[in-house]
Motif scaffolding. Structure first.
Motif, PDB file in Angstrom:
ATOM      1  N   MET A  34       0.866  -1.172   0.000  1.00  0.00           N
ATOM      2  CA  MET A  34       0.000   0.000   0.000  1.00  0.00           C
ATOM      3  C   MET A  34       0.904   1.224   0.000  1.00  0.00           C
ATOM      4  SD  MET A  34      -2.735  -1.273   2.910  1.00  0.00           S
ATOM      5  CE  MET A  34      -4.174  -0.402   2.262  1.00  0.00           C
ATOM      6  N   ARG A  71      -0.340   1.170   8.185  1.00  0.00           N
ATOM      7  CA  ARG A  71      -1.492   0.464   7.616  1.00  0.00           C
ATOM      8  C   ARG A  71      -2.262  -0.261   8.700  1.00  0.00           C
ATOM      9  NH1 ARG A  71       0.804  -3.600   3.255  1.00  0.00           N
ATOM     10  NH2 ARG A  71      -1.183  -4.721   3.513  1.00  0.00           N
ATOM     11  N   VAL A  97      -2.696   0.735  -4.128  1.00  0.00           N
ATOM     12  CA  VAL A  97      -2.594  -0.569  -3.486  1.00  0.00           C
ATOM     13  C   VAL A  97      -2.328  -1.622  -4.546  1.00  0.00           C
ATOM     14  CG1 VAL A  97      -4.110   0.069  -1.577  1.00  0.00           C
ATOM     15  CG2 VAL A  97      -5.083  -1.049  -3.597  1.00  0.00           C
TER      16      VAL A  97
END
Length: 121
Positions: A34, A71, A97
């Motif tokens: 990500m 995250r 992502v």
């Protein structure tokens, strides 16, 4: 498909802070890396920071020590805490992502629509 919703952009004075968040939803078998990228007017899109599944991070030299990426795996969220903002940080910030939508899928890139960050000097 995977949908990304970014939030947290805005106008801030130099030296201030902002926190960007990006929530991914949809068909997600496995969330891989990500990250955040940014694009200033008239310039190409560049990496800001990424974080992989082992929480290993990578930052652009220009933001090291000022930005922190994190995250939340349970909620498929990636955050970017931006401190000590400078006028040169002004840009549209895009969430990215890499996802395997199903267990038969190859890893696939998905992009958010972007959120604007403006730093006034």
């Amino acid at each position: 498909q995977v949908r990304l919703v970014e939030s947290g952009g805005g106008l801030v004075q130099a030296g201030g802070s902002l926190r960007l968040s990006c929530a991914a939803s949809g068909t997600i078998y496995q969330m891989r890396s990500m990250g955040w990228y940014r694009q200033a007017p008239g310039k190409q899109r560049n990496l800001v920071a990424t974080i992989d599944t082992d929480d290993r991070t990578n930052y652009a030299d220009s933001v090291k020590g000022r930005f922190t990426i994190s995250r939340e795996n349970a909620r498929n969220i990636v955050n970017l805490q931006m401190n000590s903002l400078k006028s040169e940080d002004t840009a549209d910030y895009y969430c990215n992502v890499v996802v395997r939508p199903t267990k038969w899928s190859e890893p696939t890139n998905f992009w958010g629509r972007g959120t604007q960050v403006t730093v006034s000097s």
